[in-house]
Design a protein around this motif. Structure first.
Motif, PDB file in Angstrom:
ATOM      1  N   ALA A  29       0.716  -1.264   0.089  1.00  0.00           N
ATOM      2  CA  ALA A  29       0.007  -0.005   0.022  1.00  0.00           C
ATOM      3  C   ALA A  29       0.881   1.257  -0.071  1.00  0.00           C
ATOM      4  O   ALA A  29       0.442   2.275  -0.700  1.00  0.00           O
ATOM      5  CB  ALA A  29      -0.884   0.074   1.187  1.00  0.00           C
ATOM      6  N   GLN A  30       2.080   1.200   0.503  1.00  0.00           N
ATOM      7  CA  GLN A  30       2.852   2.546   0.694  1.00  0.00           C
ATOM      8  C   GLN A  30       3.448   2.764  -0.405  1.00  0.00           C
ATOM      9  O   GLN A  30       3.906   3.945  -0.762  1.00  0.00           O
ATOM     10  CB  GLN A  30       3.646   2.388   1.864  1.00  0.00           C
ATOM     11  CG  GLN A  30       4.911   1.154   1.723  1.00  0.00           C
ATOM     12  CD  GLN A  30       4.756  -0.273   2.365  1.00  0.00           C
ATOM     13  OE1 GLN A  30       3.413  -0.503   2.362  1.00  0.00           O
ATOM     14  NE2 GLN A  30       5.617  -0.813   2.552  1.00  0.00           N
ATOM     15  N   SER A  31       3.327   2.036  -1.520  1.00  0.00           N
ATOM     16  CA  SER A  31       4.047   2.154  -2.845  1.00  0.00           C
ATOM     17  C   SER A  31       3.104   2.912  -3.840  1.00  0.00           C
ATOM     18  O   SER A  31       3.523   3.171  -4.918  1.00  0.00           O
ATOM     19  CB  SER A  31       4.524   0.861  -3.438  1.00  0.00           C
ATOM     20  OG  SER A  31       3.484   0.088  -3.924  1.00  0.00           O
ATOM     21  N   LEU A  32       1.865   3.036  -3.489  1.00  0.00           N
ATOM     22  CA  LEU A  32       0.926   3.563  -4.344  1.00  0.00           C
ATOM     23  C   LEU A  32       1.178   5.211  -4.455  1.00  0.00           C
ATOM     24  O   LEU A  32       1.500   5.866  -3.286  1.00  0.00           O
ATOM     25  CB  LEU A  32      -0.462   3.464  -4.002  1.00  0.00           C
ATOM     26  CG  LEU A  32      -1.157   2.061  -4.309  1.00  0.00           C
ATOM     27  CD1 LEU A  32      -0.547   0.777  -3.948  1.00  0.00           C
ATOM     28  CD2 LEU A  32      -2.712   2.075  -3.901  1.00  0.00           C
ATOM     29  N   HIS A  33       0.953   5.805  -5.621  1.00  0.00           N
ATOM     30  CA  HIS A  33       0.955   7.357  -5.513  1.00  0.00           C
ATOM     31  C   HIS A  33      -0.715   7.555  -5.287  1.00  0.00           C
ATOM     32  O   HIS A  33      -1.493   7.632  -6.221  1.00  0.00           O
ATOM     33  CB  HIS A  33       1.403   7.667  -7.215  1.00  0.00           C
ATOM     34  CG  HIS A  33       2.747   7.181  -7.294  1.00  0.00           C
ATOM     35  ND1 HIS A  33       3.427   7.447  -8.427  1.00  0.00           N
ATOM     36  CD2 HIS A  33       3.509   6.574  -6.585  1.00  0.00           C
ATOM     37  CE1 HIS A  33       4.762   7.018  -8.511  1.00  0.00           C
ATOM     38  NE2 HIS A  33       4.881   6.468  -7.482  1.00  0.00           N
TER      39      HIS A  33
END
Length: 94
Positions: A29-33
């Motif tokens: 989830a933390q890799s989403l823009h």
């Protein structure tokens, strides 16, 4: 190897730690823009993964409804995809 999720030429997510389940790359989830996502009211149920929630993907004025999904509370058999998001509906993973 780093994977990218792309739609309309825009990188939606990028990670070298995706989890592959049923031929889908689940991105942390933390890799989403985050600017390219908005919550959707859509939900589906998978017998072994649980209830999926969805995001609309937004690029400029274009919306790809329910093009990203995740399992907020996956069943034990799918616990490795908690806090991960996968894509479909024309979103390319390269």
């Amino acid at each position: 190897m780093t994977k990218r999720a792309l739609w309309k030429g825009v990188v939606l997510a990028e990670s070298d730690k995706t989890v592959v389940v049923e031929n889908n790359h689940y991105f942390p989830a933390q890799s989403l823009h985050k600017e390219n996502f908005r919550s959707s009211d859509h939900h589906t149920v998978c017998g072994w993964k649980g209830t999926a929630s969805y995001y609309d993907v937004v690029v400029g004025d274009e919306v790809n409804a329910n093009a990203a999904w995740y399992y907020p509370e996956p069943k034990d058999a799918a616990k490795e995809i908690k806090d991960h998001v996968a894509f479909w509906r024309g979103v390319e993973v390269v």
